[in-house]
Design a protein around this motif. Structure first.
Motif, mmCIF file in Angstrom:
data_model
loop_
_atom_site.group_PDB
_atom_site.id
_atom_site.type_symbol
_atom_site.label_atom_id
_atom_site.label_comp_id
_atom_site.label_asym_id
_atom_site.label_seq_id
_atom_site.Cartn_x
_atom_site.Cartn_y
_atom_site.Cartn_z
ATOM 1 N N ASP A 27 -8.086 -4.927 0.654
ATOM 2 C CA ASP A 27 -7.567 -3.561 0.695
ATOM 3 C C ASP A 27 -7.240 -3.127 2.117
ATOM 4 O O ASP A 27 -6.301 -2.369 2.344
ATOM 5 N N PHE A 31 -3.628 -1.737 3.137
ATOM 6 C CA PHE A 31 -3.492 -0.395 3.692
ATOM 7 C C PHE A 31 -2.780 -0.420 5.045
ATOM 8 O O PHE A 31 -1.843 0.344 5.289
ATOM 9 N N THR A 35 0.942 1.124 5.687
ATOM 10 C CA THR A 35 1.087 2.215 6.648
ATOM 11 C C THR A 35 2.076 1.830 7.740
ATOM 12 O O THR A 35 2.952 2.603 8.124
ATOM 13 N N LYS A 80 -2.874 -3.523 -8.947
ATOM 14 C CA LYS A 80 -3.785 -2.648 -8.202
ATOM 15 C C LYS A 80 -3.283 -2.394 -6.783
ATOM 16 O O LYS A 80 -3.166 -1.240 -6.343
ATOM 17 N N TYR A 81 -2.968 -3.454 -6.069
ATOM 18 C CA TYR A 81 -2.569 -3.303 -4.678
ATOM 19 C C TYR A 81 -1.127 -2.811 -4.532
ATOM 20 O O TYR A 81 -0.803 -2.134 -3.554
ATOM 21 N N ALA A 83 0.211 -0.572 -6.461
ATOM 22 C CA ALA A 83 0.087 0.880 -6.621
ATOM 23 C C ALA A 83 -0.394 1.515 -5.321
ATOM 24 O O ALA A 83 0.103 2.569 -4.898
ATOM 25 N N ARG A 84 -1.342 0.878 -4.666
ATOM 26 C CA ARG A 84 -1.872 1.380 -3.383
ATOM 27 C C ARG A 84 -0.768 1.399 -2.328
ATOM 28 O O ARG A 84 -0.587 2.391 -1.616
ATOM 29 N N ALA A 85 -0.010 0.315 -2.234
ATOM 30 C CA ALA A 85 1.061 0.232 -1.240
ATOM 31 C C ALA A 85 2.181 1.225 -1.546
ATOM 32 O O ALA A 85 2.705 1.875 -0.636
ATOM 33 N N LYS A 87 2.024 4.056 -3.028
ATOM 34 C CA LYS A 87 1.578 5.416 -2.711
ATOM 35 C C LYS A 87 1.817 5.731 -1.233
ATOM 36 O O LYS A 87 2.116 6.859 -0.870
ATOM 37 N N ILE A 88 1.725 4.719 -0.386
ATOM 38 C CA ILE A 88 1.886 4.904 1.058
ATOM 39 C C ILE A 88 3.350 4.772 1.478
ATOM 40 O O ILE A 88 3.856 5.578 2.252
ATOM 41 N N ASP A 157 -9.721 3.824 6.504
ATOM 42 C CA ASP A 157 -8.325 4.248 6.429
ATOM 43 C C ASP A 157 -7.889 5.038 7.659
ATOM 44 O O ASP A 157 -6.807 4.801 8.208
#
Length: 164
Positions: A27, A31, A35, A80-81, A83-85, A87-88, A157
């Protein structure tokens, strides 16, 4: 000689390659890369490698079941990842699933996609060491075709965002 990177040419965009595995620190790499990609108007490529060394031709039916289960797990991790990416970065990352030895598949993907400019890995925080990919990196670092960013698994984060 490494293939020329083309991410700065018209019609191309720099890509950060993140290896997706089951480690806790994965993660952190996602992240930071997301970013950084958002700030530099770049893109993310997520690679999940399925290890095929456990399969035997003798047990082909079992191997097929194992492959299907591994593909399901790979897609779940990528979901999963991704979706995380997203979002950013506000864009869906590229998703790649390969079978084979992880180091070989990373190099093959870099060779195939000349927009990939940075490999992003995260270092484990346990007493076992930083993880197998990072531990083996010194053996090939001098011949690696692109820069490698190693994200410390201990950073949160806020700390990572300040450095991206």
């Amino acid at each position: 000689m490494p293939k020329k990177r083309r991410s700065n040419e018209a019609g191309h965009k720099r890509k950060y390659l993140v290896v997706i595995d089951d480690s806790e620190e994965c993660d952190r790499a996602v992240f930071w890369a997301a970013t950084r990609a958002a700030r530099t108007k770049s893109h993310i490529v997520m690679l999940r490698v399925i290890d095929t060394s456990e399969r035997s031709q003798q047990w082909l039916g079992v191997a097929d079941i194992m492959k299907a289960e591994a593909m399901e797990a790979a897609n779940a991790a990528l979901d999963k990842y991704a979706a995380r990416a997203k979002k950013i970065t506000h864009q869906a990352p590229d998703r790649v699933i390969r079978e084979g030895a992880i180091a070989d598949e990373i190099l093959k993907l870099i060779e195939e996609d000349d927009d990939i400019g940075i490999l992003v890995l995260a270092a484990a925080t346990g007493k076992e060491g930083p993880g197998p990919l990072i531990s083996n990196l010194p053996k090939t670092a001098g011949t690696f075709p692109i820069p490698v960013a190693i994200v410390p698994g201990t950073l949160n984060d806020e700390e990572l965002e300040a450095m991206a």
